[in-house]
Structures are given as structure tokens and as C-alpha cells.
Design a protein around this motif. Structure first.
Motif, PDB file in Angstrom:
ATOM      1  N   THR A  86     -10.921  -5.417  -0.714  1.00 23.43           N
ATOM      2  CA  THR A  86     -11.065  -4.317   0.428  1.00 23.43           C
ATOM      3  C   THR A  86     -10.778  -4.500   1.850  1.00 23.43           C
ATOM      4  OG1 THR A  86     -13.417  -4.647   1.117  1.00 23.43           O
ATOM      5  CG2 THR A  86     -12.957  -3.598  -0.987  1.00 23.43           C
ATOM      6  N   PRO A 114     -12.133   0.709  -8.663  1.00 25.99           N
ATOM      7  CA  PRO A 114     -12.926   1.919  -8.522  1.00 25.99           C
ATOM      8  C   PRO A 114     -12.457   3.233  -9.266  1.00 25.99           C
ATOM      9  CG  PRO A 114     -11.857   1.842  -6.430  1.00 25.99           C
ATOM     10  CD  PRO A 114     -11.232   0.627  -7.441  1.00 25.99           C
ATOM     11  N   LEU A 117     -14.394   6.650  -5.107  1.00 26.72           N
ATOM     12  CA  LEU A 117     -14.404   5.959  -3.763  1.00 26.72           C
ATOM     13  C   LEU A 117     -14.538   6.487  -2.556  1.00 26.72           C
ATOM     14  CD1 LEU A 117     -13.721   3.064  -2.895  1.00 26.72           C
ATOM     15  CD2 LEU A 117     -11.239   3.871  -2.136  1.00 26.72           C
ATOM     16  N   TYR A 128     -18.547   3.234  -5.245  1.00 18.48           N
ATOM     17  CA  TYR A 128     -17.313   3.297  -6.132  1.00 18.48           C
ATOM     18  C   TYR A 128     -17.970   3.462  -7.356  1.00 18.48           C
ATOM     19  CZ  TYR A 128     -18.335  -1.715  -6.153  1.00 18.48           C
ATOM     20  OH  TYR A 128     -18.815  -2.865  -6.093  1.00 18.48           O
ATOM     21  N   TYR A 130     -17.435   2.780 -11.722  1.00 21.05           N
ATOM     22  CA  TYR A 130     -16.781   1.749 -12.655  1.00 21.05           C
ATOM     23  C   TYR A 130     -17.250   2.129 -14.014  1.00 21.05           C
ATOM     24  CZ  TYR A 130     -21.773   0.783 -13.781  1.00 21.05           C
ATOM     25  OH  TYR A 130     -23.011   0.974 -13.940  1.00 21.05           O
ATOM     26  N   HIS A 146     -21.916   3.831 -11.078  1.00 18.51           N
ATOM     27  CA  HIS A 146     -21.364   3.495  -9.805  1.00 18.51           C
ATOM     28  C   HIS A 146     -22.282   2.499  -8.964  1.00 18.51           C
ATOM     29  CE1 HIS A 146     -25.006   5.804  -8.668  1.00 18.51           C
ATOM     30  NE2 HIS A 146     -24.853   5.376  -7.457  1.00 18.51           N
TER      31      HIS A 146
END
Length: 437
Positions: A86, A114, A117, A128, A130, A146
Motif C-alpha cells: 500500500t 483486496p 477497497l 478491504y 478477502y 472483510h
């Protein structure tokens, strides 16, 4: 009878007192998006644009907060999702932090993130989604949900999340997520790590599956991303009375956006007057509808920000105060011919360009176009042009570019295409957009 039914509040919704005071919405200043694997920021009319990332490539998504912070997601090609990185920028485009995208699922058989987002309105938290599984199919255990973390991910912080609530966005500091056919929001005073939820909109009567939703900072408009196996992905826009019970739905707006092909990645402005999305024609911004007319009657027509863009996110960063990086911070420069002709690129000798580099070493050049430009399925970028050379010292070097052999049969489709050229030497890189003749 209406051909869809997005409206429908959930029964037995408890009335709770809000404990968090949200900042008042401000007018949107810009839209961030990904274009040719780089992070870009544009005014909402598309007339002024700047690349915010530094030419590294491999940027996968970006989220903008109401307060102006922006966060980009980068995953180098060929690497697993657990190695996602990130980068957080402030509203002026200065880098605040770099770090990993944490995961507790290192040992899973499969993991993707992600999926969804978003930043909190103040930019301090990142949500995010998953998806993944453990074990071996068909006896595997599947998981979806999430996570929420601090947006400053310089350290290996532990994400906090919940299964079953997917494709998160944020309203203030509260998560909005999908569970089944219902868009939920965390109850007041519990976000961003809360585990109790209030239902906002139930789409079970529409015949479509809910994916992701986005609520304007006013709490009066919600955009719903919907999909099915028999028709293109669509975006519904619905008015709501607010985000806390009792919630009434669709009194003034309840319609589908007039989109082209698959439509996804909806983003509402803070004041609820603009909506951005991505469809088969690229990233667009339009005025939010204000009537029940279906398809939506937009208050201003769609403006295409980028025909090759994705991951649009409207936020509060002021474009006029952004300080994007030098377009050539690497020290690399390139001199291109007045016209880049497809017939020259397709010839055995190729087409020569001059690249000036700051040191000796191998120079690699690649040119990408969306798969759709060649009439191929998918939304991936294809490397259709390549070239390389070795500089014996700092200074100019001639590099010959050729069409990658497997794409020679698409010569006719490449005429008129805009190609993103990336010139690399070690960790240094420079990008240029060129139109083929």
C-alpha cells in the motif's frame, strides 16, 4: 409493474442512538483511478489530469477519502496476494506512508485481496475484502469477509475483520458491506471494528446478486453493484432516508444507470450529487439522478475520464493543490519519431527510438494495450510491443521496437490504438502514451 425491485427495508430493525458525529459532507474535488497500471487523479470534468504514482507500474486499485487522503494498492506481476503493498498520499499528493496489506491467511490454499477497497471519511482507516479457502477442493473450506486496519500500514499491524460481510466501503468510520442480498452498515458507535449491523437495502426481489455498495456522505443516496449470469453487471441508484433505523428506501430515486456493458466500481461524491463508475467505455462521471425514471435520468450527462481507466474513487483531494511527481524522476528521457507506424513495428528491423539513460546497463521497453483493443476477452493489459538494448555508459541509446510475434495477426486492430510505453533501466522507469498510425 416495475421490472426490478431494489427497495425493501429489513424487518425488526432496532433503533439505536448514534454515538459518532460525522463530519459534514463537502463538495467533491477530484476523482482518482488506475490507468495503465498507474495511479491518476483528475478533475470531475476530465479536463485536468495528473499521474500521482511514479511510473512503477503494477498498481491494482485506489481509494480516495472525503478528507482528501488517497491510498493505492500495488502487487507486482506474478506475486501472490499476500505480498500486496500500500501507499498513502495526503490531499496534496505527498507520500505519507508505504507498507504491506496485512493478512492473517498466509497458510491458506488460496487467498485473494483486496475485494473491495475504501478509506474512512477522515482517511485514517482502510477497509478491504478477502476471499479464499483451506484444504483441497471439493472438500475445501471457503471463507469470505472483510478486514479493517489503520491506513498507515508501515508496520505489520494485525487486521481486524469479520467473515460473511463482503465487498466493504465506508461511511464515516463505519463499514458498509454485503451479506447475501442485503447491504448492511455497522450500527452507530461500533465502527470501524463493530460486529453488529443494520440493514439498508434488500435486493432479493430484483433477481440480481448484490456485490458492492457505496453510500454518499449525506447518507441519502446508495449505489448498488448488481450482477447475474444472464445479463451484464449493473449499477442501481436508490434514495434512502438515512443510514440508521428506521430506514425508508426508494421514495425519490430507484433506477439503473444507463451504462454500457458490464458496469462496476460505483463511487458517490460526498455531497451525493455526482456518481462515478467503470463500464466497457471506461471511467465515467455523471450527475446523480433525482427521479424514479428508469433507466436513470442523470442530472448531468456522463463524462468519460479515461477509456482505459478502472477503480474510480471520488474524493476530497483538491486537484489544484496536488503536487504530482516529476514525469521523469528516473532521469530517463525518450525521443520518439513524429509517427509510430504499425507497419514499421511489424517489420523485421522494427522501429528505432532514442532513449537517454543516466547510467550504463540494459534498457527494456514494453508497450501495452487493453485486451479488448484486439477483440480479446478480459480486462487485462497485453504487452504487444517490445524492445531492448544495452547502454555502455550514461547517455543516448537506440532501441528498436517490434510487435510481439503472437500479436502480429492483430496489426489491423493496432492501427489507431493508444499504447502505453514503459521504458525501464533497473528500478528506474518512464512511461509515455503514444498513438499508433
Amino acid at each position: 409493474m416495475r421490472r426490478h425491485c431494489l427497495a425493501g427495508t429489513l424487518g425488526s430493525i432496532l433503533t439505536l442512538v448514534a454515538l459518532v458525529v460525522l463530519p459534514s459532507p463537502v463538495a467533491a474535488s477530484s476523482i482518482s483511478y488506475i490507468d495503465h497500471d498507474e495511479v491518476w487523479v483528475s478533475t470531475l470534468d476530465g479536463k485536468s489530469k495528473a499521474r500521482l504514482s511514479s511510473g512503477e507500474g503494477d498498481w491494482r486499485g485506489v481509494a480516495a477519502s472525503d478528507g482528501g487522503k488517497l491510498l493505492g494498492i500495488r502487487l507486482e506481476s506474478g506475486k501472490i496476494f499476500q505480498l500486496t503493498k500500500t501507499q498513502l498520499w495526503d490531499k496534496d499528493g505527498q507520500v505519507l506512508s508505504k507498507g504491506p496489506l496485512p493478512s492473517e491467511n498466509i497458510g491458506w490454499s488460496s487467498y485473494v485481496a483486496p475485494l473491495g477497497l475504501d478509506l474512512s471519511s477522515d482517511g485514517d482507516f482502510l477497509a478491504y475484502g478477502y476471499s479464499g479457502y483451506t484444504g483441497i477442493v471439493p472438500n475445501a473450506n471457503f471463507y469470505r469477509g472483510h478486514y479493517v486496519i489503520n491506513s498507515d500500514t508501515k508496520t505489520l499491524i494485525t487486521p481486524i475483520g469479520q467473515g460473511g460481510y463482503e465487498w466493504p466501503t465506508m461511511f464515516g468510520r463505519r463499514v458498509v458491506a454485503a451479506s447475501g442480498d442485503v447491504a448492511f452498515i455497522q450500527t452507530p458507535g461500533t465502527g470501524p471494528f463493530g460486529t453488529s449491523w443494520t440493514g439498508l437495502v434488500d435486493v432479493s426481489g430484483s433477481g440480481l446478486d448484490l456485490v458492492r455498495s457505496d453510500v454518499s456522505a449525506t447518507g441519502k443516496v446508495i449505489a448498488l453493484e448488481l450482477e447475474s449470469d444472464s445479463q451484464p453487471d449493473r449499477i442501481g441508484v436508490v434514495s434512502i432516508s438515512g443510514v440508521d433505523p428506521p430506514v425508508t428506501v426508494g421514495a425519490t430515486v430507484d433506477c439503473f444507470l444507463p451504462t454500457v456493458g458490464d458496469a462496476t466500481e460505483a463511487s458517490l461524491s460526498q455531497d451525493g450529487t455526482r456518481i462515478a463508475w467503470r463500464d466497457d467505455q471506461g471511467v465515467k462521471v455523471a450527475g446523480v439522478p433525482t427521479t424514479l425514471a428508469d433507466p436513470c435520468t442523470l442530472t448531468s450527462p456522463p463524462v468519460t475520464i479515461s477509456t482505459t481507466g478502472r477503480s474510480p474513487s471520488i474524493g476530497g483531494a483538491s486537484f489544484s493543490s496536488l503536487n504530482p511527481p516529476d514525469p521523469a524522476p528516473s532521469g530517463i528521457k525518450v525521443v520518439l519519431p513524429p509517427k509510430l507506424k504499425v507497419k514499421d513495428l511489424a517489420s523485421p528491423q522494427g522501429l528505432g527510438i532514442t532513449v537517454k539513460v543516466p547510467r550504463k546497463g540494459r534498457v527494456r521497453v514494453s508497450g501495452t494495450v487493453p485486451a479488448s483493443r484486439l477483440g480479446l476477452k478480459g480486462k487485462r493489459l497485453l504487452v504487444v510491443v517490445k524492445g531492448s538494448g544495452v547502454a555502455s555508459k550514461a547517455g543516448p541509446i537506440k532501441v528498436r521496437l517490434r510487435i510481439v510475434p503472437r500479436y502480429l495477426k492483430y496489426k489491423a486492430r493496432l492501427k489507431g490504438a493508444t499504447v502505453l510505453l514503459t521504458i525501464r533501466q533497473g528500478s528506474r522507469s518512464l512511461t509515455r502514451k503514444v498513438k499508433l498510425r
